[in-house]
Scaffold this active site. Structure first.
Site, PDB file in Angstrom:
ATOM      1  N   ALA A   1      -4.538  -0.489  -2.947  1.00  0.00           N
ATOM      2  CA  ALA A   1      -4.909  -0.713  -4.370  1.00  0.00           C
ATOM      3  C   ALA A   1      -6.097   0.638  -4.692  1.00  0.00           C
ATOM      4  CB  ALA A   1      -5.894  -1.935  -4.493  1.00  0.00           C
ATOM      5  N   GLY A   2      -5.663   1.096  -5.951  1.00  0.00           N
ATOM      6  CA  GLY A   2      -6.304   2.063  -6.484  1.00  0.00           C
ATOM      7  C   GLY A   2      -5.685   3.472  -6.547  1.00  0.00           C
TER       8      GLY A   2
ATOM      9  N   LYS B   1      -0.988 -11.001   3.482  1.00  0.00           N
ATOM     10  CA  LYS B   1      -1.952 -10.206   2.820  1.00  0.00           C
ATOM     11  C   LYS B   1      -2.924 -11.202   2.035  1.00  0.00           C
ATOM     12  CE  LYS B   1      -2.507  -6.918  -0.755  1.00  0.00           C
ATOM     13  NZ  LYS B   1      -1.972  -6.149  -2.072  1.00  0.00           N
TER      14      LYS B   1
ATOM     15  N   ASN C   1       1.441  -0.159  -5.376  1.00  0.00           N
ATOM     16  CA  ASN C   1       2.580  -0.903  -6.381  1.00  0.00           C
ATOM     17  C   ASN C   1       2.727  -0.024  -7.713  1.00  0.00           C
ATOM     18  OD1 ASN C   1       3.545  -4.238  -7.126  1.00  0.00           O
ATOM     19  ND2 ASN C   1       4.350  -2.348  -8.095  1.00  0.00           N
TER      20      ASN C   1
END
Lengths: 65, 260
Positions: free
Chosen positions: B184-185, B96, B206
């Site tokens: 993300a976000g 990643k 996460n």
């Protein structure tokens, strides 16, 4: 000789990478190492000589996202 | 099934391993999420330290595929070396790829990202680039050979959801063959469902699970949301309309009469 280990200026007696790990009491498992941005495979730790001023990164798995 | 570089998976949810209240809760939350791929990072080990060993033993218990990241790297050079360290450490070509351009937003640096991706793909890596929703950057990454593209929804850990939905929709339309992951976000399962409804192949998150009051239950909630969003996409969503359209039949309405 003085080298940089994980960003810290360090005085070492060891002349090769495997010797440095022993001197600094590293476990030999779950580590990967780069010297001056070049990865040194585990099989070459013992034969990789150190030079004054080398930048050594000793890396291990950690939590991440 | 979803394909990441020729490997097939049933779960379309990728989970990070950081920020959980305890190692035990992390394991339970990841299991509850049904994920088959977890992300991990690489960090300096201190002299005499055993932190990496302990963490790695936990991950091995999960029996999942590991996707190492280059989180925290601020140049292509750092990211390339970190990826090569990850390959040495984990025995995987998967990476990643994160190259951060701004400390406050953790916004990916598109120039450094494309440069690092180019080097790593030539070096045999299967690159999962973390990028913004910029179409041109995504096209460049695809042209370099990235089969997976991972645009953000919003800054890492911000929980804001899909802040640029139109751009994400455009990416899906322009990259029909890429494996697209919103990374993300995302703050709520509904955000994940929305990404899946847009036709994204998977989501990666996460903080939203790790920082929930009950991470295990939240892992389950995200699993259900991702499954629901994917099913909705496959079922075909109706288009939005400006005005009402009655769902009950008009013909035969009691007391109905024609207006002259």
């Amino acid at each position: 000789m003085r080298v940089t280990v994980n960003g810290e200026d360090t005085e070492v007696r060891a002349r090769d990478l495997a010797g440095l790990l022993s001197e600094m009491e590293y476990a030999f498992t779950q580590l990967a190492i780069a010297v001056n941005y070049q990865v040194v495979p585990r099989a070459r730790w013992a034969e990789t000589s150190l030079n004054a001023g080398d930048q050594i990164e000793i890396i291990t798995p950690r939590q991440g996202g | 099934m979803v394909t990441f570089y020729s490997k097939q998976f049933s779960s379309r949810l990728l989970i990070g391993t950081a920020l959980y209240p305890s190692p035990a809760i992390m394991l339970d939350a990841i299991r509850a999420s049904g994920t088959e791929i977890v992300t991990v990072s690489l960090r300096r080990e201190s002299a005499g330290g055993r932190v990496g060993n302990q963490f790695w033993e936990l991950i091995r218990e999960l029996d999942v595929t590991v996707l190492p990241n280059t989180a925290g790297c601020r140049s292509a050079r750092e990211a390339v070396t970190t990826a090569q360290l990850a390959r040495e450490l984990f025995g995987t070509n998967w990476i990643k790829l994160e190259v951060i351009g701004d400390d406050e937003t953790l916004q990916p640096d598109p120039v450094g990202l494309v440069e690092a991706a180019s080097i790593l793909i030539k070096d045999g890596f299967d690159v999962f680039p973390y990028c913004t929703e910029d179409l041109t950057v995504a096209l460049r990454l695809r042209d370099l050979g990235a089969q997976v593209i991972m645009p953000w929804a919003a800054p890492i850990g911000s929980a804001r959801g899909l802040t640029n939905r139109d751009a994400l929709k455009l990416l899906r339309a322009r990259l029909p063959d890429a494996t697209l992951v919103v990374d993300a976000g995302l703050g709520a399962p509904s955000h994940a469902a929305e990404a899946m409804e847009l036709g994204y192949d998977a989501v990666l998150l996460n903080t939203a699970i790790a920082k929930a009051a009950d991470p295990v239950k939240m892992g389950q909630a995200f699993r259900l949301a991702v499954e629901a969003g994917r099913a909705a996409h496959e079922a075909g969503l109706m288009g939005a309309r400006d005005f009402a359209s009655p769902s009950s039949p008009v013909v035969g309405t009691p007391f109905w009469h024609a207006v002259s």
